[in-house]
Design a protein around this motif. Structure first.
Motif, PDB file in Angstrom:
ATOM      1  N   VAL A 155       0.842  -1.202   0.000  1.00  0.00           N
ATOM      2  CA  VAL A 155       0.000   0.000   0.000  1.00  0.00           C
ATOM      3  C   VAL A 155       0.876   1.251   0.000  1.00  0.00           C
ATOM      4  O   VAL A 155       0.660   2.192  -0.780  1.00  0.00           O
ATOM      5  N   SER A 156       1.896   1.272   0.845  1.00  0.00           N
ATOM      6  CA  SER A 156       2.778   2.429   0.958  1.00  0.00           C
ATOM      7  C   SER A 156       3.558   2.678  -0.329  1.00  0.00           C
ATOM      8  O   SER A 156       3.596   3.794  -0.843  1.00  0.00           O
ATOM      9  N   VAL A 157       4.196   1.642  -0.844  1.00  0.00           N
ATOM     10  CA  VAL A 157       5.031   1.789  -2.032  1.00  0.00           C
ATOM     11  C   VAL A 157       4.216   2.254  -3.235  1.00  0.00           C
ATOM     12  O   VAL A 157       4.676   3.076  -4.025  1.00  0.00           O
ATOM     13  N   LEU A 158       3.004   1.745  -3.371  1.00  0.00           N
ATOM     14  CA  LEU A 158       2.165   2.134  -4.507  1.00  0.00           C
ATOM     15  C   LEU A 158       1.442   3.461  -4.282  1.00  0.00           C
ATOM     16  O   LEU A 158       0.842   3.998  -5.210  1.00  0.00           O
ATOM     17  N   GLY A 159       1.483   3.964  -3.062  1.00  0.00           N
ATOM     18  CA  GLY A 159       0.724   5.174  -2.760  1.00  0.00           C
ATOM     19  C   GLY A 159      -0.772   4.909  -2.879  1.00  0.00           C
ATOM     20  O   GLY A 159      -1.557   5.808  -3.165  1.00  0.00           O
ATOM     21  N   ALA A 160      -1.149   3.669  -2.634  1.00  0.00           N
ATOM     22  CA  ALA A 160      -2.552   3.258  -2.756  1.00  0.00           C
ATOM     23  C   ALA A 160      -3.332   3.713  -1.525  1.00  0.00           C
ATOM     24  O   ALA A 160      -2.760   3.915  -0.446  1.00  0.00           O
ATOM     25  N   THR A 184       5.432 -16.505   0.917  1.00  0.00           N
ATOM     26  CA  THR A 184       5.517 -15.762  -0.332  1.00  0.00           C
ATOM     27  C   THR A 184       6.497 -14.619  -0.135  1.00  0.00           C
ATOM     28  O   THR A 184       6.448 -13.922   0.880  1.00  0.00           O
ATOM     29  N   ALA A 185       7.361 -14.428  -1.130  1.00  0.00           N
ATOM     30  CA  ALA A 185       8.309 -13.315  -1.107  1.00  0.00           C
ATOM     31  C   ALA A 185       7.768 -12.190  -1.979  1.00  0.00           C
ATOM     32  O   ALA A 185       7.351 -12.414  -3.107  1.00  0.00           O
ATOM     33  N   VAL A 186       7.762 -10.989  -1.431  1.00  0.00           N
ATOM     34  CA  VAL A 186       7.353  -9.800  -2.176  1.00  0.00           C
ATOM     35  C   VAL A 186       8.583  -8.901  -2.252  1.00  0.00           C
ATOM     36  O   VAL A 186       9.222  -8.632  -1.230  1.00  0.00           O
ATOM     37  N   HIS A 187       8.898  -8.455  -3.464  1.00  0.00           N
ATOM     38  CA  HIS A 187      10.137  -7.715  -3.710  1.00  0.00           C
ATOM     39  C   HIS A 187       9.874  -6.238  -3.985  1.00  0.00           C
ATOM     40  O   HIS A 187       8.916  -5.893  -4.680  1.00  0.00           O
ATOM     41  N   PHE A 188      10.776  -5.415  -3.465  1.00  0.00           N
ATOM     42  CA  PHE A 188      10.732  -3.974  -3.664  1.00  0.00           C
ATOM     43  C   PHE A 188      12.150  -3.507  -4.002  1.00  0.00           C
ATOM     44  O   PHE A 188      13.128  -4.113  -3.560  1.00  0.00           O
ATOM     45  N   THR A 189      12.243  -2.427  -4.751  1.00  0.00           N
ATOM     46  CA  THR A 189      13.529  -1.763  -4.942  1.00  0.00           C
ATOM     47  C   THR A 189      13.365  -0.324  -4.506  1.00  0.00           C
ATOM     48  O   THR A 189      12.316   0.282  -4.714  1.00  0.00           O
ATOM     49  N   GLY A 190      14.393   0.210  -3.888  1.00  0.00           N
ATOM     50  CA  GLY A 190      14.328   1.578  -3.406  1.00  0.00           C
ATOM     51  C   GLY A 190      15.584   2.341  -3.758  1.00  0.00           C
ATOM     52  O   GLY A 190      16.693   1.797  -3.718  1.00  0.00           O
ATOM     53  N   ARG A 191      15.374   3.593  -4.121  1.00  0.00           N
ATOM     54  CA  ARG A 191      16.508   4.453  -4.447  1.00  0.00           C
ATOM     55  C   ARG A 191      16.067   5.907  -4.349  1.00  0.00           C
ATOM     56  O   ARG A 191      14.997   6.257  -4.843  1.00  0.00           O
ATOM     57  N   ALA A 192      16.897   6.707  -3.725  1.00  0.00           N
ATOM     58  CA  ALA A 192      16.671   8.154  -3.640  1.00  0.00           C
ATOM     59  C   ALA A 192      15.282   8.499  -3.106  1.00  0.00           C
ATOM     60  O   ALA A 192      14.599   9.368  -3.628  1.00  0.00           O
ATOM     61  N   GLY A 193      14.853   7.793  -2.054  1.00  0.00           N
ATOM     62  CA  GLY A 193      13.571   8.095  -1.432  1.00  0.00           C
ATOM     63  C   GLY A 193      12.354   7.579  -2.178  1.00  0.00           C
ATOM     64  O   GLY A 193      11.229   7.893  -1.809  1.00  0.00           O
ATOM     65  N   ARG A 194      12.551   6.786  -3.180  1.00  0.00           N
ATOM     66  CA  ARG A 194      11.431   6.251  -3.964  1.00  0.00           C
ATOM     67  C   ARG A 194      11.490   4.733  -3.961  1.00  0.00           C
ATOM     68  O   ARG A 194      12.551   4.142  -4.130  1.00  0.00           O
ATOM     69  N   TRP A 195      10.334   4.117  -3.776  1.00  0.00           N
ATOM     70  CA  TRP A 195      10.226   2.652  -3.781  1.00  0.00           C
ATOM     71  C   TRP A 195       9.420   2.195  -4.976  1.00  0.00           C
ATOM     72  O   TRP A 195       8.495   2.873  -5.412  1.00  0.00           O
TER      73      TRP A 195
END
Length: 189
Positions: free
Chosen positions: A147-152, A166-177
């Motif tokens: 929810v947070s990463v998508l801004g949902a 279940t594995a859920v993957h995220f990438t983050g860089r410069a304050g953005r996910w």
């Protein structure tokens, strides 16, 4: 620097009624976690939620993981220890409100909006990291991260299904996910 975050949902014990409570893994769940160990990153920073289920999963994976309080499950107040059916029978209006209004906490615990805000704040603390970061968490924490990463809207929390292990993957860089979906197919697959 890019952060590669993987949240792994802890398994749940079989053969028992699911309750709003923490508890130990059964042998089947431990074996499932051990079997998953080879598919997970071999290096990087590792965290676990403070619940017994998450700590036992990290142990079964062979990890020396730091316990991170911000990754705790959603607090359910007076519903703790009860089954969903028990809550539905004794407080149907409260359960309906909790599952439809992100700011509702009829149990006196944490709201969906609260857990989404808490997990978003934890994601922000990772911005100084780089490389792989892996955490064993409860389903609610992974939902909140998505929810947070998508801004949902927080109301979408209950529309996200995340099965155990279940594995859920995220990438983050410069304050953005970013949410990272799917896996590359190997040649010949």
């Amino acid at each position: 620097m890019t952060i590669r975050l993987m949240l792994l949902c802890a398994p749940v014990p079989s053969g028992r009624e699911t309750r709003f409570a923490d508890g130990p893994l059964d042998e089947r769940a431990v074996q499932q976690a051990r079997a998953a160990a080879g598919a997970l990153p071999a290096t990087g920073v590792r965290y676990t939620a403070p619940s017994q289920r998450c700590r036992q999963t990290a142990q079964a994976l062979g990890w020396d993981a730091a316990v991170e309080p911000a990754l705790c499950d959603i607090g359910v107040g007076s519903w703790h220890g009860r089954t969903l059916d028990e809550v539905a029978a004794s407080d149907p209006a409260g359960l309906a409100a909790w599952m439809t209004h992100p700011g509702a906490a009829p149990h006196g615990g944490e709201t969906v909006a609260d857990v989404c805000t808490r997990v978003a704040a934890w994601l922000d603390t990772l911005q100084g990291e780089s490389g792989p970061v892996t955490a064993v968490v409860e389903q609610a924490v992974t939902r909140a991260a998505v929810v947070s990463v998508l801004g949902a809207p927080h109301a979408s929390f209950w529309r996200i299904d995340i099965p155990p292990l279940t594995a859920v993957h995220f990438t983050g860089r410069a304050g953005r996910w970013n949410l990272r979906l799917g896996a590359a197919m190997s040649a010949g697959a």
